[in-house]
Design an enzyme around this catalytic site. Structure first.
Site, PDB file in Angstrom:
ATOM      1  N   LEU A 130       0.826  -1.205   0.000  1.00  0.00           N
ATOM      2  CA  LEU A 130       0.000   0.000   0.000  1.00  0.00           C
ATOM      3  C   LEU A 130       0.860   1.256   0.000  1.00  0.00           C
ATOM      4  O   LEU A 130       0.529   2.245  -0.662  1.00  0.00           O
ATOM      5  CB  LEU A 130      -0.936   0.014   1.210  1.00  0.00           C
ATOM      6  CG  LEU A 130      -2.082  -0.997   1.225  1.00  0.00           C
ATOM      7  CD1 LEU A 130      -2.879  -0.863   2.517  1.00  0.00           C
ATOM      8  CD2 LEU A 130      -2.993  -0.821   0.020  1.00  0.00           C
ATOM      9  N   ASN A 131       1.969   1.224   0.724  1.00  0.00           N
ATOM     10  CA  ASN A 131       2.837   2.397   0.748  1.00  0.00           C
ATOM     11  C   ASN A 131       3.472   2.655  -0.610  1.00  0.00           C
ATOM     12  O   ASN A 131       3.717   3.811  -0.973  1.00  0.00           O
ATOM     13  CB  ASN A 131       3.905   2.244   1.835  1.00  0.00           C
ATOM     14  CG  ASN A 131       3.376   2.602   3.209  1.00  0.00           C
ATOM     15  OD1 ASN A 131       2.562   3.494   3.357  1.00  0.00           O
ATOM     16  ND2 ASN A 131       3.841   1.887   4.229  1.00  0.00           N
ATOM     17  N   ILE A 181     -13.789  28.306 -13.767  1.00  0.00           N
ATOM     18  CA  ILE A 181     -13.345  29.233 -14.805  1.00  0.00           C
ATOM     19  C   ILE A 181     -14.069  28.968 -16.125  1.00  0.00           C
ATOM     20  O   ILE A 181     -14.273  29.881 -16.930  1.00  0.00           O
ATOM     21  CB  ILE A 181     -11.814  29.162 -14.962  1.00  0.00           C
ATOM     22  CG1 ILE A 181     -11.149  29.769 -13.716  1.00  0.00           C
ATOM     23  CG2 ILE A 181     -11.334  29.850 -16.232  1.00  0.00           C
ATOM     24  CD1 ILE A 181      -9.644  29.689 -13.706  1.00  0.00           C
ATOM     25  N   GLU A 219      -6.417   3.671  -0.887  1.00  0.00           N
ATOM     26  CA  GLU A 219      -5.058   3.603  -0.328  1.00  0.00           C
ATOM     27  C   GLU A 219      -4.935   4.436   0.943  1.00  0.00           C
ATOM     28  O   GLU A 219      -3.940   5.109   1.183  1.00  0.00           O
ATOM     29  CB  GLU A 219      -4.008   4.047  -1.352  1.00  0.00           C
ATOM     30  CG  GLU A 219      -4.167   3.510  -2.746  1.00  0.00           C
ATOM     31  CD  GLU A 219      -4.174   1.997  -2.859  1.00  0.00           C
ATOM     32  OE1 GLU A 219      -4.052   1.318  -1.826  1.00  0.00           O
ATOM     33  OE2 GLU A 219      -4.337   1.490  -3.974  1.00  0.00           O
TER      34      GLU A 219
END
Length: 394
Positions: free
Chosen positions: A249-250, A347, A373
């Site tokens: 996951l990291n 915008i 995550e």
């Protein structure tokens, strides 16, 4: 959708000249991926997103591009640096979060699990074809009742003679319905372990989650595992406990630090180009103070986010990056990116709610990126523990 950056002032694109901090190799890789996105993703993403289609035909092209498992070494992987991988993620997500997510699930989750924890046989079997885009992988951790708390997972793997039998369910599993192999995390008598599950194994089933209003050019699935029988060698031998999936996951979280900037940058550049071309009250709307204020705020936050990502990448390449520092980047850059995408949409006025322009699509996708995550709240708690020394998860 065409590339707008080439027609904009250089200072508008790289205000602080951050490119000067990148090597010639890093710039070459970035420009190669950017050219691919401009040629293959941006002209087609409106159609893919509107029809909720993931373009499977680009998978092998991504393999040829060298971005699948590109931060891994050996087994046909490119062995690129963390910064190079990050730059690729930035450019891919400038096309669409769903495309970067494919690369992330394939490389940072499924391939990373095999590379970190697999046997030599598992690595040789799966990593080379996955790097080429000839095989697709998925990563089964999240469950219907276990999202931010994977320790409460109910999927169970039990011994059956020399082999294993897995029963359970997973949810929000990217690519599962088109994957050839799944990395499934399950509870055993010895704690959480990972298993390499070919998706044609009887009892494995993946169903696409439909009617999404985010990540429409991407695939997420419900997965069921019913009496899935595997040989003993299907278990990842070097992963024990939740530290295994968390380390993967990291890797994915690190890629998101960069990827979110791509969505923000594309939103900003699209809005700036539109503001320079769109005339109201006899002059371009870029000449109005409130429009310039919006553009300046976007440029500030994009440049700061790139510096966060680059510093984080340099730490990763030096081998001293800590998980709580990854949380800093994921939390900050996604939070700022979604603000930029929303502001950029304003915008365009009413035109901004169509798929003719990218900001609202990016903003919608980033709602998912902000959640997966590790939610923003989870990363706040990780940082809170790092700052105070007090865990507040329970």
């Amino acid at each position: 959708m065409t590339d707008t950056s080439s027609s904009l002032p250089e200072r508008a694109i790289d205000y602080l000249n951050i490119d000067a901090q990148l090597s010639a190799t890093e710039l070459e890789l970035r420009d190669k991926v950017r050219a691919f996105v401009d040629a293959r993703i941006k002209p087609n993403i409106k159609d893919w997103y509107e029809r909720a289609v993931f373009p499977r035909d680009i998978v092998r092209e991504l393999g040829d591009l060298g971005v699948l498992g590109m931060h891994l070494s050996g087994y046909g992987c490119a062995g690129r640096s963390a910064v190079e991988y990050g730059l690729a993620c930035l450019e891919l997500e400038a096309g669409d979060s769903g495309i970067r997510t494919f690369v992330s699930v394939q490389g940072s989750l499924a391939m990373s699990a095999l590379h970190k924890f697999g046997s030599e046989e598992q690595k040789q079997r799966w990593l080379p074809p996955m790097a080429r885009g000839e095989a697709i992988g998925c990563f089964g951790l999240t469950e219907p009742e276990a999202g931010s708390d994977p320790g409460s997972m109910q999927t169970r793997a039990r011994r059956d003679g020399e082999g294993w039998v897995i029963d359970g369910a997973k949810r929000w599993i990217g690519l599962a319905s088109i994957a050839d192999v799944a990395i499934i995390w399950a509870r055993t008598d010895d704690g959480v372990r990972g298993f390499v599950v070919p998706t044609d194994t009887p009892g494995f089933a993946a169903t696409n989650i439909e009617a999404k209003i985010s990540m429409r050019a991407s695939i997420q699935c419900d997965v069921t595992l019913q009496d899935v029988r595997l040989p003993a060698e299907a278990m990842l031998p070097d992963a024990a406990g939740l530290s295994g999936p968390f380390s993967c996951l990291n890797e994915a979280r690190y890629g998101i630090i960069w990827g979110a900037i791509g969505a923000a940058r594309d939103s900003y550049e699209s809005a700036l180009s539109y503001a320079l071309d769109r005339h109201q009250f006899g002059k371009p709307i870029a000449s109005f103070q409130l429009t310039q204020q919006k553009l300046v705020t976007m440029a500030l936050e994009i440049q700061k986010s790139i510096l966060v990502a680059l510093h984080t990448g340099r730490m990763k390449d030096a081998g001293n990056l800590q998980p709580a520092q990854i949380s800093f980047g994921k939390l900050n850059n996604v939070r700022e990116a979604i603000k930029i995408a929303r502001e950029a949409r304003s915008i365009f006025g009413g035109n901004g709610v169509t798929l003719d322009y990218s900001p609202l699509r990016h903003a919608s996708n980033l709602e998912s990126v902000m959640t997966y995550e590790g939610t923003s709240e989870v990363h706040e708690l990780i940082m809170g523990q790092a700052i105070t020394g007090i865990p507040a998860f329970r």
